[in-house]
Design a protein around this motif. Sequence first.
Motif, PDB file in Angstrom:
ATOM      1  N   SER A  50       0.837  -1.188   0.000  1.00  0.00           N
ATOM      2  CA  SER A  50       0.000   0.000   0.000  1.00  0.00           C
ATOM      3  C   SER A  50       0.878   1.246   0.000  1.00  0.00           C
ATOM      4  O   SER A  50       1.939   1.283   0.596  1.00  0.00           O
ATOM      5  CB  SER A  50      -0.927   0.007   1.215  1.00  0.00           C
ATOM      6  N   THR A  51       0.394   2.236  -0.694  1.00  0.00           N
ATOM      7  CA  THR A  51       1.091   3.508  -0.726  1.00  0.00           C
ATOM      8  C   THR A  51       0.302   4.488   0.111  1.00  0.00           C
ATOM      9  O   THR A  51      -0.908   4.341   0.269  1.00  0.00           O
ATOM     10  CB  THR A  51       1.192   4.046  -2.176  1.00  0.00           C
ATOM     11  N   PRO A  52       0.979   5.468   0.673  1.00  0.00           N
ATOM     12  CA  PRO A  52       0.257   6.434   1.499  1.00  0.00           C
ATOM     13  C   PRO A  52      -0.826   7.120   0.677  1.00  0.00           C
ATOM     14  O   PRO A  52      -0.625   7.434  -0.483  1.00  0.00           O
ATOM     15  CB  PRO A  52       1.332   7.445   1.917  1.00  0.00           C
ATOM     16  N   ALA A  53      -1.963   7.310   1.286  1.00  0.00           N
ATOM     17  CA  ALA A  53      -3.073   7.974   0.601  1.00  0.00           C
ATOM     18  C   ALA A  53      -2.717   9.425   0.353  1.00  0.00           C
ATOM     19  O   ALA A  53      -2.078  10.079   1.173  1.00  0.00           O
ATOM     20  CB  ALA A  53      -4.338   7.884   1.445  1.00  0.00           C
ATOM     21  N   LYS A  54      -3.140   9.900  -0.803  1.00  0.00           N
ATOM     22  CA  LYS A  54      -2.909  11.304  -1.113  1.00  0.00           C
ATOM     23  C   LYS A  54      -3.813  12.140  -0.213  1.00  0.00           C
ATOM     24  O   LYS A  54      -4.954  11.766   0.046  1.00  0.00           O
ATOM     25  CB  LYS A  54      -3.260  11.594  -2.565  1.00  0.00           C
TER      26      LYS A  54
END
Length: 137
Positions: A50-54
Amino acid sequence: MTHTARRIGRSLALVLPVVLVLSGTLAVTMVPWADTSSSQLVTASAEGVSTPAKPRAAHEVLRTQLVGELQQGQEPDDVLTHLQQEVNRRPSLAEHCVGIARALGRAAVEAYGPTKAQSFARPVCDTSYATGVASMG
């Protein structure tokens, strides 16, 4: 006798590391938290990380907040006042006012029905609230 012992030792030296690696891999995939329903192997990869949420844009946050106020029972008149106050306070929101007012009009129809929702219409962001009501009615 020493020849047989040496032969067994060499065989173990070659086979034992392979057995240990395989048993360790199986042990990792068989722990209680592992998903045993799928037949996929557990692999270490960057896929699916998972990538950090914008961070959400200010107008999206405001739209969510105001629609939430309507859904929690606040009168559309009060919510439209909050929208106007926010646009006056932060002029950068003016370009999104039309979309927010339409969303409020649609949410008001869902909460109050088209006739009552239309009774709250007023010129906030031109006639966008009324347009949102009309699109649902």
